[in-house]
Design a protein around this motif. Structure first.
Motif, PDB file in Angstrom:
ATOM      1  N   LEU A  11       6.416 -13.569  -9.672  1.00 13.76           N
ATOM      2  CA  LEU A  11       7.502 -14.511  -9.922  1.00 13.76           C
ATOM      3  C   LEU A  11       8.825 -13.785 -10.136  1.00 13.76           C
ATOM      4  O   LEU A  11       8.838 -12.590 -10.431  1.00 13.76           O
ATOM      5  CB  LEU A  11       7.173 -15.377 -11.146  1.00 13.76           C
ATOM      6  N   THR A  12       9.909 -14.505  -9.973  1.00 14.57           N
ATOM      7  CA  THR A  12      11.234 -13.920 -10.163  1.00 14.57           C
ATOM      8  C   THR A  12      11.410 -13.447 -11.605  1.00 14.57           C
ATOM      9  O   THR A  12      10.720 -13.899 -12.513  1.00 14.57           O
ATOM     10  CB  THR A  12      12.344 -14.941  -9.824  1.00 14.57           C
TER      11      THR A  12
ATOM     12  N   ARG B 164       4.846 -13.675  -2.278  1.00 15.71           N
ATOM     13  CA  ARG B 164       3.404 -13.574  -2.045  1.00 15.71           C
ATOM     14  C   ARG B 164       3.029 -12.116  -1.826  1.00 15.71           C
ATOM     15  O   ARG B 164       3.720 -11.398  -1.100  1.00 15.71           O
ATOM     16  CB  ARG B 164       3.008 -14.384  -0.825  1.00 15.71           C
ATOM     17  N   VAL B 165       1.928 -11.699  -2.441  1.00 16.30           N
ATOM     18  CA  VAL B 165       1.410 -10.343  -2.264  1.00 16.30           C
ATOM     19  C   VAL B 165      -0.124 -10.429  -2.191  1.00 16.30           C
ATOM     20  O   VAL B 165      -0.708 -11.464  -2.504  1.00 16.30           O
ATOM     21  CB  VAL B 165       1.819  -9.396  -3.421  1.00 16.30           C
ATOM     22  N   VAL B 166      -0.737  -9.350  -1.751  1.00 14.93           N
ATOM     23  CA  VAL B 166      -2.197  -9.238  -1.783  1.00 14.93           C
ATOM     24  C   VAL B 166      -2.517  -8.001  -2.602  1.00 14.93           C
ATOM     25  O   VAL B 166      -2.022  -6.900  -2.313  1.00 14.93           O
ATOM     26  CB  VAL B 166      -2.796  -9.126  -0.368  1.00 14.93           C
TER      27      VAL B 166
ATOM     28  N   ARG C  66      12.914 -10.475  -1.177  1.00 14.13           N
ATOM     29  CA  ARG C  66      13.103 -11.924  -1.043  1.00 14.13           C
ATOM     30  C   ARG C  66      11.939 -12.641  -1.714  1.00 14.13           C
ATOM     31  O   ARG C  66      10.788 -12.315  -1.469  1.00 14.13           O
ATOM     32  CB  ARG C  66      13.155 -12.311   0.434  1.00 14.13           C
ATOM     33  N   PHE C  67      12.262 -13.583  -2.536  1.00  9.76           N
ATOM     34  CA  PHE C  67      11.267 -14.415  -3.204  1.00  9.76           C
ATOM     35  C   PHE C  67      11.324 -15.784  -2.532  1.00  9.76           C
ATOM     36  O   PHE C  67      11.982 -16.694  -3.006  1.00  9.76           O
ATOM     37  CB  PHE C  67      11.555 -14.482  -4.705  1.00  9.76           C
TER      38      PHE C  67
ATOM     39  N   LEU D   8       3.840  -2.231 -10.814  1.00  8.13           N
ATOM     40  CA  LEU D   8       2.740  -1.963  -9.880  1.00  8.13           C
ATOM     41  C   LEU D   8       3.239  -1.578  -8.488  1.00  8.13           C
ATOM     42  O   LEU D   8       2.439  -1.303  -7.594  1.00  8.13           O
ATOM     43  CB  LEU D   8       1.830  -3.190  -9.770  1.00  8.13           C
ATOM     44  N   GLY D   9       4.562  -1.585  -8.297  1.00 12.34           N
ATOM     45  CA  GLY D   9       5.127  -1.226  -6.995  1.00 12.34           C
ATOM     46  C   GLY D   9       5.020  -2.335  -5.959  1.00 12.34           C
ATOM     47  O   GLY D   9       5.114  -2.081  -4.758  1.00 12.34           O
ATOM     48  N   LEU D  10       4.864  -3.568  -6.401  1.00 14.98           N
ATOM     49  CA  LEU D  10       4.712  -4.695  -5.480  1.00 14.98           C
ATOM     50  C   LEU D  10       6.042  -5.324  -5.096  1.00 14.98           C
ATOM     51  O   LEU D  10       6.144  -5.960  -4.044  1.00 14.98           O
ATOM     52  CB  LEU D  10       3.814  -5.767  -6.112  1.00 14.98           C
TER      53      LEU D  10
END
Length: 164
Positions: free
Chosen positions: A132-133, A111-113, A95-96, A87-89
């Motif tokens: 998640l990783t 974290r993404v929106v 960095r996770f 999805l290109g996120l």
């Protein structure tokens, strides 16, 4: 003794055949049993539970189809690394830095929106999510950051209704 064994074998074969025929009767003609069933009416979407009793659905995130497991125990929408990458996120160098707890223990996440998440005609904008990783999760989870923004989330037997 051979007659008893043969009779038992025929009984098992017959039972398997009947179970597969009954399963075919529950599926509409031409339906793919691996694909989740979804019905829409009056601004609501109703999902049919799969054979394991779970609700799986093909969501649309940013215009792309994403298979998801509905999980009311998940605080946020959670995506696998591979799905987040598609999805290109996220990318390999990201960095996770968030720590999340899953059924398998603690893992790192980013974290993404999500601009929009859609299930049929039910659409929610700006949905908090985590990616998640790599290897931390196989399935994508449709959690409460989406479900909690709906007017109604109702389970009745093997059906789940979502209404915006």
């Amino acid at each position: 003794m051979i007659k008893i064994i043969l009779l038992a074998a025929f009984a098992v074969i017959g039972a398997v055949y009947m179970a597969s025929e009954l399963g075919a009767l529950r599926q509409p003609k031409g339906a793919d049993p691996a694909r989740p069933r979804l019905a829409e009416s009056d601004g609501a979407v109703t999902l049919q539970a799969d054979a394991d009793g779970h609700f799986r659905v093909d969501a649309t995130i940013g215009g792309r189809r994403v298979p998801m497991l509905v999980d009311t125990g998940a605080t946020v929408v959670a995506l696998s690394f591979e799905q987040g990458e598609a999805l290109g996120l996220v990318s390999g160098g990201d960095r996770f830095d968030a720590r999340v707890t899953t059924a398998n223990g603690g893992v790192r996440a980013k974290r993404v929106v999500l601009r929009d998440v859609r299930i049929g005609s039910v659409k929610v904008l700006d949905v908090p999510a985590v990616v998640l990783t790599r290897g931390a999760m196989n399935e994508n989870l449709l959690g409460m950051s989406f479900l909690g923004r709906l007017r109604r989330v109702e389970t009745a037997r093997d059906r789940l209704t979502l209404e915006r």
